[in-house]
Design a protein around this motif. Structure first.
Motif, PDB file in Angstrom:
ATOM      1  N   ALA A 122       0.790  -1.354   0.009  1.00 20.81           N
ATOM      2  CA  ALA A 122      -0.282   0.056  -0.294  1.00 20.81           C
ATOM      3  C   ALA A 122       0.989   1.320   0.098  1.00 20.81           C
ATOM      4  N   PHE A 123       1.809   1.284   0.887  1.00 24.88           N
ATOM      5  CA  PHE A 123       2.747   2.419   0.885  1.00 24.88           C
ATOM      6  C   PHE A 123       3.390   2.575  -0.746  1.00 24.88           C
ATOM      7  N   LEU A 124       4.035   1.771  -1.282  1.00 27.81           N
ATOM      8  CA  LEU A 124       4.568   1.577  -2.383  1.00 27.81           C
ATOM      9  C   LEU A 124       3.558   1.940  -3.524  1.00 27.81           C
ATOM     10  N   ARG A 125       2.229   1.518  -3.348  1.00 29.86           N
ATOM     11  CA  ARG A 125       1.377   1.982  -4.320  1.00 29.86           C
ATOM     12  C   ARG A 125       1.281   3.635  -4.222  1.00 29.86           C
ATOM     13  N   THR A 126       1.087   3.819  -3.091  1.00 33.70           N
ATOM     14  CA  THR A 126       0.805   5.247  -2.749  1.00 33.70           C
ATOM     15  C   THR A 126       2.003   6.279  -3.313  1.00 33.70           C
ATOM     16  N   CYS A 127       3.148   5.718  -2.905  1.00 32.13           N
ATOM     17  CA  CYS A 127       4.210   6.457  -3.394  1.00 32.13           C
ATOM     18  C   CYS A 127       4.088   6.479  -5.148  1.00 32.13           C
ATOM     19  N   LEU A 128       3.817   5.566  -5.913  1.00 30.68           N
ATOM     20  CA  LEU A 128       3.760   5.472  -7.134  1.00 30.68           C
ATOM     21  C   LEU A 128       2.716   6.335  -7.891  1.00 30.68           C
ATOM     22  N   THR A 154      -6.981   6.715 -10.977  1.00 28.16           N
ATOM     23  CA  THR A 154      -8.132   5.985 -10.292  1.00 28.16           C
ATOM     24  C   THR A 154      -8.704   4.650 -10.864  1.00 28.16           C
ATOM     25  N   LEU A 155      -8.901   4.702 -12.251  1.00 24.82           N
ATOM     26  CA  LEU A 155      -8.982   3.385 -12.766  1.00 24.82           C
ATOM     27  C   LEU A 155      -8.178   2.194 -12.622  1.00 24.82           C
ATOM     28  N   VAL A 156      -6.861   2.665 -12.625  1.00 24.09           N
ATOM     29  CA  VAL A 156      -5.734   1.532 -12.428  1.00 24.09           C
ATOM     30  C   VAL A 156      -5.851   0.983 -10.974  1.00 24.09           C
ATOM     31  N   CYS A 157      -5.913   1.954  -9.982  1.00 24.23           N
ATOM     32  CA  CYS A 157      -6.142   1.585  -8.621  1.00 24.23           C
ATOM     33  C   CYS A 157      -7.305   0.597  -8.319  1.00 24.23           C
ATOM     34  N   ARG A 158      -8.546   0.859  -9.141  1.00 26.32           N
ATOM     35  CA  ARG A 158      -9.672   0.310  -8.723  1.00 26.32           C
ATOM     36  C   ARG A 158      -9.729  -1.131  -9.340  1.00 26.32           C
ATOM     37  N   THR A 212      -8.846   3.282  -2.454  1.00 22.11           N
ATOM     38  CA  THR A 212      -8.304   3.984  -3.462  1.00 22.11           C
ATOM     39  C   THR A 212      -8.155   5.436  -2.950  1.00 22.11           C
ATOM     40  N   ALA A 213      -9.305   5.840  -2.272  1.00 24.57           N
ATOM     41  CA  ALA A 213      -9.263   7.384  -1.771  1.00 24.57           C
ATOM     42  C   ALA A 213      -8.293   7.488  -0.785  1.00 24.57           C
ATOM     43  N   ALA A 214      -7.746   6.345  -0.221  1.00 27.55           N
ATOM     44  CA  ALA A 214      -6.566   6.516   0.882  1.00 27.55           C
ATOM     45  C   ALA A 214      -5.361   6.763  -0.035  1.00 27.55           C
ATOM     46  N   VAL A 215      -5.309   6.050  -1.075  1.00 26.24           N
ATOM     47  CA  VAL A 215      -3.984   6.161  -1.994  1.00 26.24           C
ATOM     48  C   VAL A 215      -4.086   7.580  -2.702  1.00 26.24           C
ATOM     49  N   LEU A 216      -4.986   8.020  -3.086  1.00 31.77           N
ATOM     50  CA  LEU A 216      -5.278   9.216  -3.823  1.00 31.77           C
ATOM     51  C   LEU A 216      -5.187  10.592  -2.869  1.00 31.77           C
ATOM     52  N   GLY A 217      -5.456  10.230  -1.563  1.00 30.08           N
ATOM     53  CA  GLY A 217      -5.613  11.310  -0.755  1.00 30.08           C
ATOM     54  C   GLY A 217      -6.884  12.191  -0.916  1.00 30.08           C
TER      55      GLY A 217
END
Length: 181
Positions: free
Chosen positions: A62-68, A123-127, A137-142
């Motif tokens: 999750a941390f890595l995905r958020t960084c990306l 958003t589509l990639v995350c979902r 997804t909301a957490a990753v995108l802030g």
């Protein structure tokens, strides 16, 4: 407290296991393999700098995905990035192939995905690629869950408009990374 050698070994193992998946995710976001390499590198650098502070190994993905995602969104805001356009087209297929239809759909989908605005695209990639739910997804995108829902709906509508009859609706969503080998 863990030693530096142990941290390096663990990071190296994690990097080796996740490198290709992160690169593919980055490519889905940006549509350019060179840019995807840069984004993946930036995400791993950020993870490496925070590696010794990680308390929960389950949170690494999750941390890595958020960084990306955040690296990608920051890059799309740069003026020079908006002006730069990739001009190289994929080569034509050499001949008939059993996978020709699937390859053609992939190329058409990738081109259409590049036309989707960056925030909707990520958003589509995350979902759908990472199979995250709305809250994740909301957490990753802030952002809020409502924003994720609206960005997803708008992104899918844009893809449907761009693809038209080229790809059937049931094939609109790409196969998740975990489903491919």
């Amino acid at each position: 407290m863990r030693g530096d050698d142990e941290d390096r070994r663990e990071f190296s193992e994690y990097f080796a296991a996740r490198r290709d998946m992160v690169r593919r995710s980055a490519y889905l976001m940006c549509g350019d393999w060179h840019w995807a390499d840069d984004l993946a590198q930036a995400a791993f650098i950020r993870l490496a700098s925070a590696w010794h502070r990680v308390r929960d190994p389950q949170a690494l993905d999750a941390f890595l995905r958020t960084c990306l995602v955040r690296s990608y969104l920051a890059e799309t805001r740069r003026v020079w990035r908006r002006r730069e356009r990739t001009v190289a087209e994929p080569p034509e297929l050499a001949g008939p192939d059993d996978d020709a239809e699937r390859a053609t759909r992939r190329v058409v989908f990738a081109r259409a995905l590049r036309e989707v605005p960056p925030r909707q695209r990520v958003t589509l990639v995350c979902r759908y690629y990472h199979q995250l739910d709305v809250a994740e997804t909301a957490a990753v995108l802030g952002c809020s869950e409502g924003t994720v829902k609206s960005q997803t709906a708008r992104g899918l509508a844009t893809l449907r408009r761009l693809l038209g009859d080229a790809v059937p609706p049931e094939r609109l969503v790409p196969v998740p990374a975990e489903g491919r080998r």
